[in-house]
Design a protein around this motif. Structure first.
Motif, PDB file in Angstrom:
ATOM      1  N   ILE A  54      94.059  58.912   5.027  1.00 26.82           N
ATOM      2  CA  ILE A  54      93.789  58.157   3.719  1.00 26.82           C
ATOM      3  C   ILE A  54      94.794  58.394   2.565  1.00 26.82           C
ATOM      4  O   ILE A  54      95.778  59.070   2.972  1.00 26.82           O
ATOM      5  CB  ILE A  54      92.398  58.943   3.177  1.00 26.82           C
ATOM      6  CG1 ILE A  54      92.654  60.376   3.162  1.00 26.82           C
ATOM      7  CG2 ILE A  54      91.233  58.854   4.209  1.00 26.82           C
ATOM      8  CD1 ILE A  54      91.568  61.036   2.262  1.00 26.82           C
ATOM      9  N   GLY A  55      94.665  57.560   1.628  1.00 33.63           N
ATOM     10  CA  GLY A  55      95.729  57.483   0.609  1.00 33.63           C
ATOM     11  C   GLY A  55      95.441  58.718  -0.538  1.00 33.63           C
ATOM     12  O   GLY A  55      94.387  59.161  -0.540  1.00 33.63           O
ATOM     13  N   ARG A  56      96.500  58.668  -1.389  1.00 31.47           N
ATOM     14  CA  ARG A  56      96.254  59.623  -2.178  1.00 31.47           C
ATOM     15  C   ARG A  56      95.307  59.365  -3.182  1.00 31.47           C
ATOM     16  O   ARG A  56      94.613  60.447  -3.883  1.00 31.47           O
ATOM     17  CB  ARG A  56      97.782  59.575  -3.180  1.00 31.47           C
ATOM     18  CG  ARG A  56      97.943  60.489  -4.092  1.00 31.47           C
ATOM     19  CD  ARG A  56      99.222  60.454  -4.761  1.00 31.47           C
ATOM     20  NE  ARG A  56     100.233  60.782  -3.811  1.00 31.47           N
ATOM     21  CZ  ARG A  56     101.645  60.070  -3.592  1.00 31.47           C
ATOM     22  NH1 ARG A  56     101.551  58.914  -4.418  1.00 31.47           N
ATOM     23  NH2 ARG A  56     102.228  60.552  -2.655  1.00 31.47           N
ATOM     24  N   THR A  57      95.290  58.097  -3.697  1.00 31.26           N
ATOM     25  CA  THR A  57      93.985  57.974  -4.559  1.00 31.26           C
ATOM     26  C   THR A  57      92.642  58.219  -4.039  1.00 31.26           C
ATOM     27  O   THR A  57      91.822  58.476  -4.994  1.00 31.26           O
ATOM     28  CB  THR A  57      94.046  56.433  -4.940  1.00 31.26           C
ATOM     29  OG1 THR A  57      93.903  55.643  -3.851  1.00 31.26           O
ATOM     30  CG2 THR A  57      95.174  56.077  -5.699  1.00 31.26           C
ATOM     31  N   ALA A  58      92.450  58.166  -2.931  1.00 31.23           N
ATOM     32  CA  ALA A  58      91.250  58.511  -2.099  1.00 31.23           C
ATOM     33  C   ALA A  58      90.807  60.175  -2.472  1.00 31.23           C
ATOM     34  O   ALA A  58      90.007  60.467  -2.513  1.00 31.23           O
ATOM     35  CB  ALA A  58      91.136  58.247  -0.815  1.00 31.23           C
ATOM     36  N   VAL A  59      92.139  61.024  -2.165  1.00 29.36           N
ATOM     37  CA  VAL A  59      92.045  62.380  -2.383  1.00 29.36           C
ATOM     38  C   VAL A  59      91.546  62.567  -3.905  1.00 29.36           C
ATOM     39  O   VAL A  59      90.868  63.199  -4.169  1.00 29.36           O
ATOM     40  CB  VAL A  59      93.023  63.332  -1.831  1.00 29.36           C
ATOM     41  CG1 VAL A  59      93.177  64.392  -2.309  1.00 29.36           C
ATOM     42  CG2 VAL A  59      93.476  62.729  -0.631  1.00 29.36           C
ATOM     43  N   TRP A  60      92.317  61.657  -4.808  1.00 26.84           N
ATOM     44  CA  TRP A  60      92.181  62.020  -6.413  1.00 26.84           C
ATOM     45  C   TRP A  60      90.669  61.707  -6.810  1.00 26.84           C
ATOM     46  O   TRP A  60      90.232  62.361  -7.365  1.00 26.84           O
ATOM     47  CB  TRP A  60      93.192  61.356  -7.037  1.00 26.84           C
ATOM     48  CG  TRP A  60      94.622  61.834  -6.868  1.00 26.84           C
ATOM     49  CD1 TRP A  60      95.023  63.084  -6.243  1.00 26.84           C
ATOM     50  CD2 TRP A  60      95.905  61.282  -7.112  1.00 26.84           C
ATOM     51  NE1 TRP A  60      96.311  62.987  -6.320  1.00 26.84           N
ATOM     52  CE2 TRP A  60      96.925  62.145  -6.968  1.00 26.84           C
ATOM     53  CE3 TRP A  60      95.954  59.997  -7.674  1.00 26.84           C
ATOM     54  CZ2 TRP A  60      98.389  61.913  -7.078  1.00 26.84           C
ATOM     55  CZ3 TRP A  60      97.497  59.704  -7.762  1.00 26.84           C
ATOM     56  CH2 TRP A  60      98.406  60.590  -7.532  1.00 26.84           C
ATOM     57  N   HIS A  61      90.163  60.477  -6.122  1.00 29.60           N
ATOM     58  CA  HIS A  61      89.037  60.174  -6.632  1.00 29.60           C
ATOM     59  C   HIS A  61      88.082  61.099  -6.164  1.00 29.60           C
ATOM     60  O   HIS A  61      86.848  61.309  -6.874  1.00 29.60           O
ATOM     61  CB  HIS A  61      88.664  58.584  -6.075  1.00 29.60           C
ATOM     62  CG  HIS A  61      89.457  57.577  -6.809  1.00 29.60           C
ATOM     63  ND1 HIS A  61      88.926  56.508  -7.279  1.00 29.60           N
ATOM     64  CD2 HIS A  61      90.635  57.510  -6.999  1.00 29.60           C
ATOM     65  CE1 HIS A  61      89.886  55.748  -7.730  1.00 29.60           C
ATOM     66  NE2 HIS A  61      90.922  56.238  -7.958  1.00 29.60           N
ATOM     67  N   THR A  62      88.197  61.636  -4.917  1.00 29.30           N
ATOM     68  CA  THR A  62      86.919  62.577  -4.406  1.00 29.30           C
ATOM     69  C   THR A  62      86.986  63.625  -5.297  1.00 29.30           C
ATOM     70  O   THR A  62      85.993  64.190  -5.414  1.00 29.30           O
ATOM     71  CB  THR A  62      87.431  62.801  -2.713  1.00 29.30           C
ATOM     72  OG1 THR A  62      87.562  61.737  -2.124  1.00 29.30           O
ATOM     73  CG2 THR A  62      86.257  63.730  -2.332  1.00 29.30           C
TER      74      THR A  62
END
Length: 147
Positions: A54-62
């Protein structure tokens, strides 16, 4: 790469582990649960992204969703309404009944063009397109004009 600590409560941790262990969830939900569990254990973001794909933004959004609204918001997200249906089931039934009726004079069966014209004469369906009529009939698995 920024790494912000995230600590789950015992109750949240058990809920995340339950989501990760059962196969009754969508892949997106399971991935988000893995992100939360990994961040709770202090796994670096780069490793989470590499393992889960997954991408960095998916980690941040979660992470942001968890901090804002807990596990429910982080894993399942907010329900989205989508675009409302323009024609309801009553309209579909009227088009189906029209397709099952006797074809116009001089015709053996209905054509899509004729069905579209006839459907436009119905109340509330003045702007119905040929493609919409086709999709309505496809849902009923009907064949216009066939006996």
């Amino acid at each position: 790469m920024r790494q912000t600590e995230l600590h789950l409560t015992d109750e949240d941790r058990s809920l995340v582990d339950e989501i990760r262990s059962k196969g009754a969830h969508q892949a997106r939900e399971v991935n988000r649960a893995h992100v939360l569990a990994s961040q709770d254990r202090g796994v670096p973001e780069a490793q989470i992204m590499a393992v889960l794909g997954i991408g960095r933004t998916a980690v941040w959004h979660t992470r942001a969703a968890y901090l804002q609204g807990g596990v429910e918001l982080a894993v399942f997200g907010v329900a989205r309404s989508g675009r409302p249906r323009q024609y309801d089931t009553d309209d579909e039934a009227r088009v189906t009944a029209l397709a099952c009726s006797t074809p116009p004079a001089g015709r053996q069966r209905w054509t899509m063009v004729e069905l579209e014209r006839a459907a436009r004469q119905e109340v509330g369906m003045a702007n119905v397109s040929r493609e919409t009529v086709r999709r309505m009939l496809k849902k009923t698995i009907s064949s216009p004009g066939a006996s």
